[in-house]
Design an enzyme around this catalytic site. Structure first.
Site, PDB file in Angstrom:
ATOM      1  CG  ASP A  93      -0.266  -0.083   2.517  1.00 43.28           C
ATOM      2  OD1 ASP A  93       0.969   0.281   2.543  1.00 43.28           O
ATOM      3  OD2 ASP A  93      -0.949  -0.151   3.561  1.00 43.28           O
ATOM      4  CB  SER A  94       0.141   4.642  -1.004  1.00 43.02           C
ATOM      5  OG  SER A  94      -1.001   5.148  -0.314  1.00 43.02           O
ATOM      6  N   GLY A  95       0.794   3.950   2.136  1.00 46.39           N
ATOM      7  CA  GLY A  95       1.155   4.389   3.450  1.00 46.39           C
ATOM      8  C   GLY A  95       0.109   5.387   3.815  1.00 46.39           C
ATOM      9  N   GLY A  96      -0.682   5.903   2.847  1.00 48.20           N
ATOM     10  CA  GLY A  96      -1.561   7.027   3.155  1.00 48.20           C
ATOM     11  C   GLY A  96      -2.634   6.759   4.180  1.00 48.20           C
ATOM     12  CD  GLN A 190     -10.306   7.220  -2.017  1.00 48.13           C
ATOM     13  OE1 GLN A 190     -11.249   7.034  -1.414  1.00 48.13           O
ATOM     14  NE2 GLN A 190      -8.904   6.661  -1.478  1.00 48.13           N
ATOM     15  CG  ASP A 267      -5.777  -5.674   1.816  1.00 49.38           C
ATOM     16  OD1 ASP A 267      -6.417  -4.927   0.887  1.00 49.38           O
ATOM     17  OD2 ASP A 267      -5.452  -5.448   2.824  1.00 49.38           O
ATOM     18  CB  CYS A 305     -11.165 -27.542   7.488  1.00 51.07           C
ATOM     19  SG  CYS A 305      -9.676 -26.753   7.092  1.00 51.07           S
ATOM     20  CB  CYS A 307      -6.225 -26.251   7.518  1.00 52.31           C
ATOM     21  SG  CYS A 307      -6.580 -26.055   9.182  1.00 52.31           S
ATOM     22  CB  CYS A 310      -9.192 -29.186  10.652  1.00 44.88           C
ATOM     23  SG  CYS A 310      -9.857 -27.536  10.684  1.00 44.88           S
ATOM     24  CG  HIS A 336      -9.223 -22.935  10.425  1.00 38.05           C
ATOM     25  ND1 HIS A 336      -9.709 -24.324   9.754  1.00 38.05           N
ATOM     26  CD2 HIS A 336     -10.273 -22.153  10.554  1.00 38.05           C
ATOM     27  CE1 HIS A 336     -11.087 -23.982   9.532  1.00 38.05           C
ATOM     28  NE2 HIS A 336     -11.487 -22.961   9.984  1.00 38.05           N
TER      29      HIS A 336
END
Lengths: 376, 376
Positions: A93-96, A190, A267, A305, A307, A310, A336
């Site tokens: 990301d840009s930090g903003g 935006q 994300d 599951c 994973c 599990c 998980h």
């Protein structure tokens, strides 16, 4: 392996798209969920384990990394990929956004933002040019434009002013990024919840031209209905041949709804952060393993599951290690949850490829409607 | 796989022995170091990773497990091995030592000890019979007699009184343990730093008869010289055909000295606890990765180490994640330290088998004498 950044849409189902982002670091299957590796680590996970969950790409946070250990130090050590031992794509990301949410005293003007570190109070400056420099030093594969975003609710005037500043900063970001084959720069739309402002923002970004487009300014307190309301038209304002990234989203049902509305990338810290507090995501919704109902339950979190959590540990064990505040609780539940998120993305991709997204989404909601297994 | 507990000495070099303990759960190569899994987890490690370091056996703490989640709950869930997902041998201590070091108000008499939990202040009772019951419920492969041990320095009278009580408790432990094929009961020699008391203790234990013998009451503040002073004669007081276990030891040089003096098994929290505070063990001694000298160092902790920490991460990265208090710091440093300890044990076993222990020990001390690599 390709030497340039590319995006191919390989399937469509309604507004939803399946595709592949190609980069010199590897491919990203879309729709993609990006685990968040804030300070050069996805908390409580080794990078090999993150990869094993099915993640193709991680997100790194410019704000955190510029403060500690600093972008210059990471560059001196060979870049963020080598530093954190992850050799697949990274988006930064840009930090903003985090300057606004985490730092102390801020002073913003047309040039950029001066702020104080939340770690030690030291003074720092971010601008489109400096954000591009930091993301270059980190070696990011997908770089985000430096923008400014007010928390919602905000007056339309405030949102419009902020959006126009961000669009000027997007042009400066584009100029400062320059020509970097194999690396991508994404613009960030935006405009809050106002269609006219979103349209103006999209028009300006498209005029500048980016390798991908993020929908910013959502998941900042407006609620799912308002978010979906914006996504219902916002994705149509963006080029069909470029990836669309919804920043900071979200809960599993947010993700499903966003994919239905034409989003390709997302994300969120939710699967990792929730894991550390005992919250687990399964097909049947969300549960907290700290709850006493689990203390003698020999069953895994989710019997279907695959994973490692599990496949080796009972709910009773997870309850125990959470209560005892053992690190393994964070390790297992994060694993998980990330596995669940990646399985969800794989399910969405498969459904889109097969033209069966509506059925997949119906089953997704039906399973969650059942709620967790009855106690033993 | 064997159905009974057995011990074979396969090599000798001076007083040092190499051998194999056979149990229905698997073999333990000796000299063996047992990582400590206090609350049903070796902190910051998955069991598969502990196994990957070369550990054949773990130690579990009766005191912690009886309080939370309770032995009865673990038994109901299939025993400690299944509960914590470790299917190799487990040794459990008796609870006696930690009642003394951790619990609140205690009342001890001939029968046993009443104490208050350090977790919630609830009242509990431990005796030889109850300790045997708890260790049976846990499913421990190697069970320790319930004993009492004063912190050193203590008067000889206090040490003698305590030793004789422990010997009576050892007889009661033996009787309560009964006949459990495939499971072993170890007696614990006491007697502080007084040869006559050590001899009396050994004689009583041998008269009762155990599957193995621990040297207890050391590593409780007496210092390495005094500990080695006891070991110089204590191992000779124990049967040659049974494993000898030095409890709660120790630093790498403690381990080497104990093996030279005929010890076969050891356990200690040091490699895992140190890892969580940034301390790392290497062939060249101990260093703390929090130190600023490491902040830009691109080299691994130990260039000759094959552990995942040394094969993916720089000292600069370890420094960063320690400073940022990231969980991965504990994960990587614990893994490295346990790997180092197990490599040391493998080296000792190989040297004993080859009749070259003296040379190995000389090299061990010489490498440590060099100190850490020069800063870059």
């Amino acid at each position: 392996m390709t030497q340039r950044f590319d995006f191919d849409v390989t399937a469509r189902d309604g507004k939803a798209r399946g595709g592949v982002i190609s980069t010199p670091r590897g491919e990203v299957r879309t729709p993609a969920f990006m685990p968040v590796g804030t300070a050069a680590t996805v908390k409580a996970m080794l990078p090999g384990s993150v990869r094993a969950t099915g993640a193709d790409i991680l997100l790194g946070n410019t704000y955190h990394l510029m403060l500690r250990p600093t972008a210059e130090r990471i560059a001196g050590l060979g870049g963020l990929h080598r530093f954190m031992n992850w050799d697949h794509p990274i988006l930064t990301d840009s930090g903003g956004f985090q300057v606004m949410s985490l730092s102390g005293l801020r002073k913003m003007n047309e040039d950029g933002v001066t702020f104080k570190s939340h770690i030690d109070g030291s003074s720092h400056f971010l601008s489109p040019e400096r954000s591009m420099e930091i993301q270059r030093l980190l070696g990011s594969d997908i770089v985000m434009c430096f923008d400014e975003c007010p928390a919602l609710p905000a007056t339309e005037e405030r949102v419009a002013h902020s959006m126009r500043l961000s669009m000027r900063w997007a042009e400066r970001s584009r100029a400062a990024f320059g020509d970097r084959p194999g690396h991508a720069l994404f613009g960030i739309m935006q405009g809050g919840v106002t269609p006219e402002l979103r349209a103006e923002s999209a028009q300006k970004l498209c005029a500048t031209g980016f390798d991908g487009y993020a929908v910013g300014g959502l998941a900042v307190g407006e609620g799912q209905a308002a978010m979906f309301g914006v996504l219902d038209y916002a994705t149509d304002l963006l080029p069909a041949d470029k990836p669309r990234y919804l920043m900071g989203v979200g809960k599993p049902d947010d993700i499903v709804g966003a994919v239905e509305r034409g989003i390709d990338m997302m994300d969120c810290v939710l699967p990792s952060r929730s894991g550390r507090t005992g919250q687990a995501f399964t097909r049947r919704g969300v549960g907290n393993l700290k709850n006493a109902r689990h203390q003698s339950d020999p069953r895994p979190l989710d019997e279907a599951c695959s994973c490692p959590c599990c496949n080796g540990y009972s709910r009773a064990y997870l309850h125990h290690v959470l209560r005892a505040q053992e690190i393994i609780a964070s390790m297992l539940l994060t694993w998980h949850n990330l596995h669940y998120y990646q399985e969800l993305m794989a399910g969405l991709r498969g459904a889109i490829a097969a033209g069966g997204l509506a059925g997949f989404v119906a089953e997704f909601h039906a399973a969650r409607g059942q709620g967790d297994m009855e106690p033993v």
